[in-house]
Design a protein around this motif. Structure first.
Motif, PDB file in Angstrom:
ATOM      1  N   GLY A 173     -78.047  18.271  40.262  1.00 46.90           N
ATOM      2  CA  GLY A 173     -78.426  19.174  41.333  1.00 46.90           C
ATOM      3  C   GLY A 173     -79.671  19.988  41.088  1.00 46.90           C
ATOM      4  N   GLY A 174     -80.376  19.778  39.969  1.00 43.14           N
ATOM      5  CA  GLY A 174     -81.573  20.561  39.710  1.00 43.14           C
ATOM      6  C   GLY A 174     -81.966  20.526  38.261  1.00 43.14           C
ATOM      7  N   VAL A 175     -82.298  21.704  37.717  1.00 39.76           N
ATOM      8  CA  VAL A 175     -82.751  21.834  36.330  1.00 39.76           C
ATOM      9  C   VAL A 175     -81.999  23.001  35.701  1.00 39.76           C
ATOM     10  CG1 VAL A 175     -84.713  22.307  34.823  1.00 39.76           C
ATOM     11  CG2 VAL A 175     -85.024  20.883  36.851  1.00 39.76           C
ATOM     12  N   TRP A 176     -81.664  22.842  34.420  1.00 40.27           N
ATOM     13  CA  TRP A 176     -80.904  23.861  33.690  1.00 40.27           C
ATOM     14  C   TRP A 176     -81.742  24.347  32.523  1.00 40.27           C
ATOM     15  CZ3 TRP A 176     -75.924  22.644  30.417  1.00 40.27           C
ATOM     16  CH2 TRP A 176     -75.303  23.843  30.061  1.00 40.27           C
ATOM     17  N   ILE A 177     -82.128  25.623  32.539  1.00 37.69           N
ATOM     18  CA  ILE A 177     -82.844  26.232  31.414  1.00 37.69           C
ATOM     19  C   ILE A 177     -81.799  26.908  30.540  1.00 37.69           C
ATOM     20  CG2 ILE A 177     -84.641  27.856  30.727  1.00 37.69           C
ATOM     21  CD1 ILE A 177     -85.930  27.455  33.442  1.00 37.69           C
ATOM     22  N   THR A 205     -82.719  23.708  42.664  1.00 35.20           N
ATOM     23  CA  THR A 205     -81.913  24.758  42.057  1.00 35.20           C
ATOM     24  C   THR A 205     -82.196  24.808  40.560  1.00 35.20           C
ATOM     25  OG1 THR A 205     -80.189  24.346  43.704  1.00 35.20           O
ATOM     26  CG2 THR A 205     -79.585  25.654  41.776  1.00 35.20           C
ATOM     27  N   VAL A 206     -82.635  25.960  40.083  1.00 33.11           N
ATOM     28  CA  VAL A 206     -82.939  26.172  38.663  1.00 33.11           C
ATOM     29  C   VAL A 206     -81.882  27.107  38.099  1.00 33.11           C
ATOM     30  CG1 VAL A 206     -84.633  26.987  36.990  1.00 33.11           C
ATOM     31  CG2 VAL A 206     -85.401  25.840  39.079  1.00 33.11           C
ATOM     32  N   VAL A 207     -81.041  26.581  37.228  1.00 36.06           N
ATOM     33  CA  VAL A 207     -79.931  27.336  36.646  1.00 36.06           C
ATOM     34  C   VAL A 207     -80.399  27.985  35.352  1.00 36.06           C
ATOM     35  CG1 VAL A 207     -77.560  27.205  35.822  1.00 36.06           C
ATOM     36  CG2 VAL A 207     -78.327  25.694  37.663  1.00 36.06           C
ATOM     37  N   LEU A 208     -80.077  29.270  35.174  1.00 34.55           N
ATOM     38  CA  LEU A 208     -80.560  30.035  34.027  1.00 34.55           C
ATOM     39  C   LEU A 208     -79.409  30.410  33.110  1.00 34.55           C
ATOM     40  CD1 LEU A 208     -82.952  32.475  35.944  1.00 34.55           C
ATOM     41  CD2 LEU A 208     -83.439  30.174  35.094  1.00 34.55           C
ATOM     42  N   GLY A 209     -79.482  29.997  31.844  1.00 30.16           N
ATOM     43  CA  GLY A 209     -78.530  30.416  30.831  1.00 30.16           C
ATOM     44  C   GLY A 209     -77.227  29.649  30.868  1.00 30.16           C
ATOM     45  N   CYS A 210     -76.411  29.888  29.819  1.00 26.35           N
ATOM     46  CA  CYS A 210     -75.099  29.258  29.716  1.00 26.35           C
ATOM     47  C   CYS A 210     -74.095  30.294  29.228  1.00 26.35           C
ATOM     48  CB  CYS A 210     -75.147  28.078  28.742  1.00 26.35           C
ATOM     49  SG  CYS A 210     -73.544  27.266  28.503  1.00 26.35           S
ATOM     50  N   PRO A 211     -72.961  30.443  29.902  1.00 28.33           N
ATOM     51  CA  PRO A 211     -71.953  31.406  29.447  1.00 28.33           C
ATOM     52  C   PRO A 211     -71.509  31.133  28.016  1.00 28.33           C
ATOM     53  CG  PRO A 211     -71.435  30.615  31.660  1.00 28.33           C
ATOM     54  CD  PRO A 211     -72.555  29.760  31.147  1.00 28.33           C
ATOM     55  N   GLY A 212     -71.355  32.203  27.253  1.00 26.52           N
ATOM     56  CA  GLY A 212     -70.879  32.080  25.885  1.00 26.52           C
ATOM     57  C   GLY A 212     -71.921  31.721  24.859  1.00 26.52           C
ATOM     58  N   PHE A 238     -83.284  30.130  42.185  1.00 27.14           N
ATOM     59  CA  PHE A 238     -82.761  30.430  40.852  1.00 27.14           C
ATOM     60  C   PHE A 238     -81.283  30.803  40.927  1.00 27.14           C
ATOM     61  CE2 PHE A 238     -87.312  31.305  40.575  1.00 27.14           C
ATOM     62  CZ  PHE A 238     -87.655  30.605  39.421  1.00 27.14           C
ATOM     63  N   VAL A 239     -80.540  30.392  39.892  1.00 32.15           N
ATOM     64  CA  VAL A 239     -79.126  30.736  39.747  1.00 32.15           C
ATOM     65  C   VAL A 239     -78.932  31.416  38.400  1.00 32.15           C
ATOM     66  CG1 VAL A 239     -76.789  29.847  39.467  1.00 32.15           C
ATOM     67  CG2 VAL A 239     -78.280  28.869  41.215  1.00 32.15           C
ATOM     68  N   HIS A 240     -78.435  32.643  38.412  1.00 36.70           N
ATOM     69  CA  HIS A 240     -78.117  33.351  37.164  1.00 36.70           C
ATOM     70  C   HIS A 240     -76.727  32.915  36.726  1.00 36.70           C
ATOM     71  CE1 HIS A 240     -77.334  37.404  34.983  1.00 36.70           C
ATOM     72  NE2 HIS A 240     -77.562  36.409  34.150  1.00 36.70           N
ATOM     73  N   TYR A 241     -76.688  32.011  35.729  1.00 36.98           N
ATOM     74  CA  TYR A 241     -75.428  31.391  35.309  1.00 36.98           C
ATOM     75  C   TYR A 241     -74.919  31.946  33.979  1.00 36.98           C
ATOM     76  CZ  TYR A 241     -72.209  27.501  34.242  1.00 36.98           C
ATOM     77  OH  TYR A 241     -71.106  26.735  33.943  1.00 36.98           O
ATOM     78  N   GLY A 242     -75.813  32.208  33.053  1.00 39.59           N
ATOM     79  CA  GLY A 242     -75.450  32.733  31.738  1.00 39.59           C
ATOM     80  C   GLY A 242     -76.376  33.857  31.336  1.00 39.59           C
ATOM     81  N   PRO A 243     -76.272  34.357  30.092  1.00 36.03           N
ATOM     82  CA  PRO A 243     -77.086  35.508  29.661  1.00 36.03           C
ATOM     83  C   PRO A 243     -78.582  35.220  29.705  1.00 36.03           C
ATOM     84  CG  PRO A 243     -75.255  35.126  28.147  1.00 36.03           C
ATOM     85  CD  PRO A 243     -75.301  33.948  29.057  1.00 36.03           C
ATOM     86  N   VAL A 244     -79.322  36.180  30.230  1.00 32.10           N
ATOM     87  CA  VAL A 244     -80.784  36.152  30.247  1.00 32.10           C
ATOM     88  C   VAL A 244     -81.250  37.502  29.711  1.00 32.10           C
ATOM     89  CG1 VAL A 244     -82.870  35.869  31.634  1.00 32.10           C
ATOM     90  CG2 VAL A 244     -80.801  34.616  32.248  1.00 32.10           C
ATOM     91  N   ALA A 245     -82.168  37.487  28.762  1.00 32.19           N
ATOM     92  CA  ALA A 245     -82.615  38.721  28.117  1.00 32.19           C
ATOM     93  C   ALA A 245     -83.579  39.472  29.031  1.00 32.19           C
ATOM     94  CB  ALA A 245     -83.292  38.407  26.785  1.00 32.19           C
TER      95      ALA A 245
END
Length: 845
Positions: A173-177, A205-212, A238-245
């Motif tokens: 569905g997009g790209v995962w950073i 859709t650009v997904v940002l971060g990974c939980p945990g 953009f999708v805020h999915y996990g931690p981003v500093a």
């Protein structure tokens, strides 16, 4: 006598049946559940006949002949869906079938992954994807995804590093950073994104971060944005999915908008379901989904002068069935009340009552709670709105109703803009206040090429109004108050050489700014590099442009005299008695600025003059580069170029680097010039530091006079500073510098005597004196400086005289940092032998 094998194996008994949108080919009485499920769920292909091949991998060639004869007649191409075969076997089958039927055949070159909403994704490493085979033509790459969205391009085909600890990975569905490593957490997160996030035809859709996992940096996202082609930038979400500093109290979308210098759109959660009109669900810290949001996307814009940066609603869904829309996101509910969609949920209020509008609209969604906010002008009206809010609650669907809570608007107004749920996990460990982050974002110069215009949303409802770009190059911002005279508005820039060194350091490089381990290095002996500057008017004949030396000259250099051993008190006394003057502006041949023609000659000179020791140092640093591949991909150049520049940086960071700075500040030609250029090029590959830096010293009276009399100074050597104070520094004045482009050197610090938290400003960096307060009997002195951006200096060296807002923000942030550092107990960061490297006021000889 043995019987001969038959020349052709007996044909397999096949069955052909249409299931859903595909024709399934399988062995008779052997249809697998996977093939049936795939055929029933796969999206239709309007241009090709879909054929799912459910056969063993070692079928004879006669089977493909049978498949060819049973394909539907016509001129349409064929899309083959095969599994369990090697990439070579799949390519051979596709090419053979295209030649046999005389029509185009699209086959997967890699493993086929089923995505959400009937999508098929082909991914098995480099250059994998769907491949188009045509009779008489070479194979042609045909994207990664089916159905193929408008943004499916080669740039998103393979995983690409965004730093030494980050990577951009393609998804259905997009790209995962995401961060590198942490396989268990990434496996769970990847599975959820593949199975639940649809591939939208017009939106990337650009997904940002990974939980945990550890937080990714904003720079990781900015580097990815710089690779997005022009014609695709309007589709980014953009999708805020996990931690981003990001700094405290700053939303991820706002931090990105500030860093890009342009507006962008973020989903309020993870889009799931239909590819045409997905629902958006909030995301908990563990990656599980929360509630179906009413506000589906939010538009963030960078700060404007004297205007608050409050995000605005971009997409939303109708909250209650049967209500009429009076204005964007505002729905009529009763003759005296409306229901407005906000990020946190719904706002029930009187028709024309907007007392707490900013607080209510700016409150972000809580992943576990939908808020029904009520408000009114009088006590009776407030009670009436509460009753209506409870009525709205009763009309919501059961899952949303279970996570909903009715609250008064005054509660949000008192709390201000809250940071809740997942946003709490993304706050950076460094306690940086909002004013600091505002300066950092305002003064940032991200290397983002063109604009990502925010296209009309495909979400349920689009908010009308002007469309702002999602990614854009930074424009030269309006600047500071007029200075006293033209002499104070001029920054010396050597001509005709381009200001490449400072410009290059403003580019965000793909190296993580995390806690990378200190790197081993071979010890450096003074015999490696003897620096003895030549006269200013004598360029060595065979040296590279800018001051290399011939072999004869290198051999005839004398050993530099060792500096006399003095006590700190004696050194401080010498410093106090010394005179001060501004550094002269070097000619191009004496400047460390990178020439436009490149530094191939300088690198060759360095390798030659280091001799056998270069091999020893290079072997050590080569191991470092292998552990941090981002260093090699940050800036163009061969591996040998990267290695040479890294060697130069590590040598400079040792005690002998002080000679380089002293020579550069004389504006004379000498062997220090090619060496310094290699150092500058190497620093470009290291992570940048944006924010406050500090060192301590005791200026002389002459230095005070110069800093009081001038506002703008240019440093032609390197400026060594720290990102945190050091307890080992002596002096009565704290020098605080706001940095935009200084480079963190931790990756290449010498193993024997590393300096913790060191940052370097490259030669040619200009600074503005914001404040200079001399020490008193009861207190310390303080000098506040701000690094000037290239956009503030024109071709003639004149400085934009309209940047007062930046100066005020920088001073406020620097003073808050000083207060915070004064309350904390600093630790030793600088080795004893390097303390004098951190006592040079920028711009002074």
């Amino acid at each position: 006598m043995n019987k001969r094998r038959p020349r052709h194996q007996a044909p397999m008994d096949l069955a052909y049946r249409t299931i859903g949108n595909a024709m399934v080919v399988h062995a008779k009485d052997a249809l697998t559940n996977e093939a049936m499920s795939l055929a029933m769920s796969v999206a239709p292909d309007p241009h090709h006949d879909l054929v799912v091949v459910d056969l063993p991998t070692d079928v004879p060639i006669g089977v493909w002949e049978s498949v060819a004869t049973h394909l539907p007649r016509g001129r349409r191409g064929v899309r083959l869906v095969l599994g369990g075969r090697s990439r070579e076997a799949t390519a051979l089958a596709g090419q053979w079938l295209a030649q046999r039927i005389g029509r185009p055949v699209i086959a997967p070159d890699g493993m086929v992954v089923r995505g959400a909403s009937g999508a098929l994704f082909v991914h098995s490493g480099q250059d994998s994807g769907w491949v188009r085979f045509r009779p008489g033509h070479p194979p042609q790459w045909a994207g990664k995804r089916f159905p193929r969205p408008s943004w499916d391009a080669k740039v998103f085909a393979d995983s690409a590093p965004t730093s030494s600890t980050g990577v951009a990975e393609p998804l259905p569905g997009g790209v995962w950073i995401r961060p590198v490593g942490h396989d268990a957490q990434l496996h769970a997160g990847r599975g959820r994104l593949i199975n639940e996030m649809p591939c939208q035809a017009e939106l990337l859709t650009v997904v940002l971060g990974c939980p945990g996992t550890p937080a990714i940096s904003v720079d990781d996202v900015l580097r990815f944005c710089a690779t997005v082609p022009d014609h695709l930038r309007a589709s980014v979400r953009f999708v805020h999915y996990g931690p981003v500093a990001v700094p405290p109290q700053v939303a991820v979308g706002q931090a990105l908008a500030d860093g890009l210098g342009a507006g962008l759109v973020c989903y309020t959660g993870l889009p799931v379901g239909s590819a045409q009109s997905p629902d958006v669900f909030t995301v908990h810290e563990d990656g599980s989904l929360g509630w179906n949001t009413f506000a589906t996307s939010v538009f963030y814009r960078p700060p404007e002068e004297d205007k608050p940066t409050v995000p605005t609603l971009h997409g939303y869904r109708r909250p209650v069935h049967g209500v009429a829309e009076l204005a964007p996101a505002v729905f009529w509910y009763t003759p005296d009340a409306v229901v407005e969609v906000v990020q946190a949920g719904l706002w029930v209020r009187p028709t024309n009552y907007l007392t707490n509008a900013e607080e209510v609209r700016a409150t972000p969604a809580d992943p576990g709670e939908n808020l029904l906010v009520f408000d009114g002008a009088t006590q009776d009206q407030t009670q009436r709105m509460r009753t209506l809010a409870e009525d709205v609650l009763g009309r919501l669907d059961l899952p949303t109703r279970r996570v909903s809570r009715v609250v008064p608007a005054s509660a949000l107004a008192q709390a201000g803009i809250r940071i809740t749920g997942l946003a709490l996990a993304e706050i950076d460990a460094v306690e940086t206040d909002r004013a600091e982050s505002d300066v950092e974002r305002t003064m940032a110069i991200p290397a983002v090429p063109a604009q990502l215009a925010s296209a009309d949303p495909v979400e349920h409802v689009a908010v009308p109004g002007p469309v702002e770009p999602a990614i854009a190059p930074p424009s030269a911002p309006a600047g500071i108050d007029a200075l006293e005279d033209d002499s104070e508005r001029t920054v010396a820039v050597p001509a005709p050489q381009t200001h490449v060194a400072s410009a290059a350091t403003s580019v965000e490089t793909p190296v993580a700014q995390g806690n990378a381990p200190a790197l081993p290095a071979a010890p450096y002996s003074p015999d490696l590099m003897r620096l003895e500057s030549a006269p200013a008017d004598a360029t060595p004949p065979s040296a590279p442009e800018g001051g290399g030396t011939t072999t004869h000259q290198a051999a005839s250099r004398t050993e530099p005299k060792a500096a006399p051993t003095t006590t700190r008190e004696a050194t401080a006394q010498i410093t106090r008695e010394a005179t001060a003057k501004r550094q002269p502006t070097p000619e191009p041949a004496a400047s460390a600025l990178l020439p436009t023609k490149g530094i191939d000659e300088e690198r060759a000179w360095l390798r030659k003059n280091l001799g056998p020791r270069y091999g020893v140092l290079a072997n050590t640093i080569a191991r470092v580069l292998s552990e941090h591949p981002g260093l090699q991909g940050a800036v163009t150049g061969s591996n040998s170029d990267v290695l040479t520049e890294a060697v130069a940086v590590q040598l400079y960071l040792g005690p002998e680097g002080a000679e380089i700075d002293r020579a550069l500040r004389t504006a004379k030609v000498g062997p220090h010039v090619p060496f310094a250029r290699c150092v500058v090029a190497g620093l470009r590959r290291l992570p940048s530091h944006r924010g406050a830096t500090v060192f301590t010293m005791t200026p002389t009276s002459a230095q005070w006079d110069l800093y009081r009399g001038r506002k703008l100074l240019t440093e032609w050597g390197f400026v060594n500073a720290l990102s945190e104070p050091c307890s080992g520094q002596e002096g009565n004045v704290d020098v605080l510098v706001w940095s935009m482009t200084a480079r963190r050197t931790k990756l290449l610090e010498p193993e024997g005597q590393p300096t913790e938290d060191r940052v370097l400003f490259v030669p040619g960096t200009s600074f503005k004196v914001l404040d200079a307060t001399e020490p008193t009997a009861g207190g310390r002195g303080q000098i506040l400086l701000r690094e000037l951006a290239l956009s503030e200096i024109d071709d003639g060296g004149k400085v934009d005289a309209n940047r007062a807002s930046l100066d005020d923000l920088a001073m406020t942030s620097l003073r808050r940092c000083a207060d915070r550092w004064a309350a904390a107990k600093p630790k030793r960061r600088i080795p004893e032998s390097l303390t004098n490297r951190f006592q040079a006021l920028p711009g002074l000889a």
